[in-house]
Design a protein around this motif. Structure first.
Motif, PDB file in Angstrom:
ATOM      1  N   VAL A 153      33.078  37.972  27.666  1.00 22.79           N
ATOM      2  CA  VAL A 153      34.023  37.759  28.765  1.00 22.79           C
ATOM      3  C   VAL A 153      33.268  37.687  30.090  1.00 22.79           C
ATOM      4  N   LEU A 154      33.468  36.576  30.816  1.00 25.16           N
ATOM      5  CA  LEU A 154      32.805  36.313  32.096  1.00 25.16           C
ATOM      6  C   LEU A 154      33.780  36.543  33.242  1.00 25.16           C
ATOM      7  N   SER A 155      33.268  37.056  34.354  1.00 27.41           N
ATOM      8  CA  SER A 155      34.122  37.296  35.514  1.00 27.41           C
ATOM      9  C   SER A 155      34.691  35.979  36.031  1.00 27.41           C
ATOM     10  N   SER A 156      35.867  36.047  36.634  1.00 24.16           N
ATOM     11  CA  SER A 156      36.530  34.840  37.124  1.00 24.16           C
ATOM     12  C   SER A 156      35.724  34.173  38.234  1.00 24.16           C
ATOM     13  N   THR A 157      35.044  34.978  39.049  1.00 24.71           N
ATOM     14  CA  THR A 157      34.244  34.416  40.142  1.00 24.71           C
ATOM     15  C   THR A 157      33.094  33.582  39.599  1.00 24.71           C
ATOM     16  N   LYS A 158      32.346  34.119  38.656  1.00 23.00           N
ATOM     17  CA  LYS A 158      31.235  33.383  38.064  1.00 23.00           C
ATOM     18  C   LYS A 158      31.734  32.188  37.253  1.00 23.00           C
ATOM     19  N   GLY A 217      40.411  38.138  33.922  1.00 26.21           N
ATOM     20  CA  GLY A 217      41.378  38.125  35.007  1.00 26.21           C
ATOM     21  C   GLY A 217      40.715  38.421  36.335  1.00 26.21           C
ATOM     22  N   GLU A 218      41.428  38.199  37.407  1.00 28.32           N
ATOM     23  CA  GLU A 218      40.852  38.291  38.744  1.00 28.32           C
ATOM     24  C   GLU A 218      40.265  39.663  39.061  1.00 28.32           C
ATOM     25  N   GLU A 219      40.837  40.733  38.530  1.00 33.05           N
ATOM     26  CA  GLU A 219      40.422  42.076  38.929  1.00 33.05           C
ATOM     27  C   GLU A 219      39.610  42.816  37.866  1.00 33.05           C
ATOM     28  N   LYS A 243      31.875  45.337  39.909  1.00 28.20           N
ATOM     29  CA  LYS A 243      31.071  45.888  38.819  1.00 28.20           C
ATOM     30  C   LYS A 243      29.602  45.517  39.028  1.00 28.20           C
ATOM     31  N   GLU A 244      28.707  46.207  38.321  1.00 27.51           N
ATOM     32  CA  GLU A 244      27.287  45.891  38.379  1.00 27.51           C
ATOM     33  C   GLU A 244      26.936  44.720  37.475  1.00 27.51           C
TER      34      GLU A 244
END
Length: 261
Positions: free
Chosen positions: A183-188, A243-245, A250-251
Motif C-alpha cells: 500500500v502506497l501513500s496517496s501523495t506518492k 486513503g488520504e490520511e 509517517k516515516e
C-alpha cells in the motif's frame, strides 16, 4: 624556549575523513537509512577537505570551529542522507553528532591515558570499534527501524524511491490476480501513477473501522528492495493506493506485504 608545533596535513585529513565516515555510516546503520557506502565515502572526503581548507584560511580558531560545526557538518549530513523531512533531518543530525562526540571523546581518552601505543591508525580503529559497539547496543533498543527499507518502484519509464515499512499484519491479496498487495501513500501515488494510462482495479478489503472497503490497485513492473546488503528484485507487483490520511506524517510511504521478507 619557544615551542614548535608541526602540523601534518595528511594525518589531519585522514583522521577527519575517517571520523566523519564512521559517524555517518554509524548513523546510517543505526537509523536504517540504507544509504550506499560509496556515497558516504564521497561526502566524508568532501567534508574533510572543506574542513582542512577552513583551517588553512581562518586564522581565528573559534571562527573555524563554528564554520565546521554549524555549516560544514550540517551540509555533510544533508548531502549524506539526502532529502528528508524535518523530523528525519533532526534524527540524522542528532545521531551523527552523537557518534562524532562519542568517537572524539574515546579517541581523546585513549591518547590521554596512553593505553594505546602512539600509532595513529591503531588509535583510530580502536576508537571506531568502541564507538560502533555503543551504537550497536543502542540499536538493539530501536525495534521500529528494523522494518524500514529503501524501495524503488518502476513502471514503464517511471521510477520512484520511497521508504517502506514491512508490516507482517498486511496480508491483503488481489483475488483477481493472486498478487500480494503493498500500500502506497496517496501523495506518492499521485506523483508516480498516471491517471490516464495506468489501469486501476478495485480490491475488496477489511480493516479496523472499514468492514467492506474497496482499495484502488495498480500493477507495476518491478519493486526493488534494498536491505542494506543486497537488492531484491520483485516483478509484476500490485500496489494499492492508501486513503488520504492513512500514511500522513509517517516515516514511510509504503506498507510492504507481510510475505515479501
Amino acid at each position: 624556549m619557544r615551542d614548535i608545533y608541526v602540523f601534518y596535513v595528511d594525518l589531519f585529513l585522514v583522521q577527519n575523513f575517517f571520523m566523519d565516515f564512521v559517524a555517518l555510516s554509524g548513523a546510517n546503520f543505526f537509523l536504517k537509512r540504507h544509504l550506499r557506502i560509496g556515497r558516504l565515502l564521497a561526502v566524508s572526503l568532501a567534508a574533510s577537505m572543506a574542513g582542512l581548507l577552513c583551517l588553512l584560511v581562518f586564522k581565528n580558531f573559534v571562527l573555524y570551529r563554528m564554520v565546521v560545526h554549524v555549516l560544514i557538518n550540517t551540509l555533510m549530513i544533508l548531502l549524506g542522507f539526502g532529502r528528508c523531512n524535518l523530523c528525519q533531518f533532526l534524527e540524522n543530525w542528532g545521531v551523527t553528532y552523537l557518534a562524532i562526540l562519542v568517537l572524539g571523546g574515546i579517541l581523546n581518552a585513549l591518547l590521554a591515558s596512553g593505553f594505546v601505543p602512539n600509532q595513529f591508525f591503531l588509535q583510530i580503529l580502536l576508537a571506531a570499534a568502541l564507538g560502533y559497539g555503543i551504537l550497536l547496543y543502542l540499536m538493539q533498543k530501536k525495534t521500529f527501524s528494523d522494518n524500514l527499507y529503501l524501495v524503488t518502484l518502476r513502471k514503464d519509464r517511471r521510477c520512484m524511491e520511497v521508504m517502506a515499512y514491512w508490516d507482517t499484519g498486511n496480508q491483503l491479496y488481489d483475488p483477481y490476480t493472486g498478487q500480494a498487495v503493498s500500500v502506497l501513500s496517496s501523495t506518492k501515488a499521485r506523483d508516480f501513477f498516471d491517471g490516464r494510462r495506468d489501469r486501476v482495479r478495485y480490491v475488496p478489503y477489511c480493516s479496523l473501522g472499514e468492514q467492506r472497503g474497496l482499495l484502488p490497485v495498480i500493477s507495476i513492473d518491478e519493486l526493488i528492495l534494498f536491505d542494506g546488503k543486497q537488492e531484491i528484485h520483485m516483478h509484476q507487483m500490485a500496489i494499492g493506493i492508501a486513503g488520504e490520511e492513512l500514511l500522513e506524517k509517517k516515516e514511510y510511504d509504503l506498507i510492504l506485504h507481510g510475505s515479501m521478507l
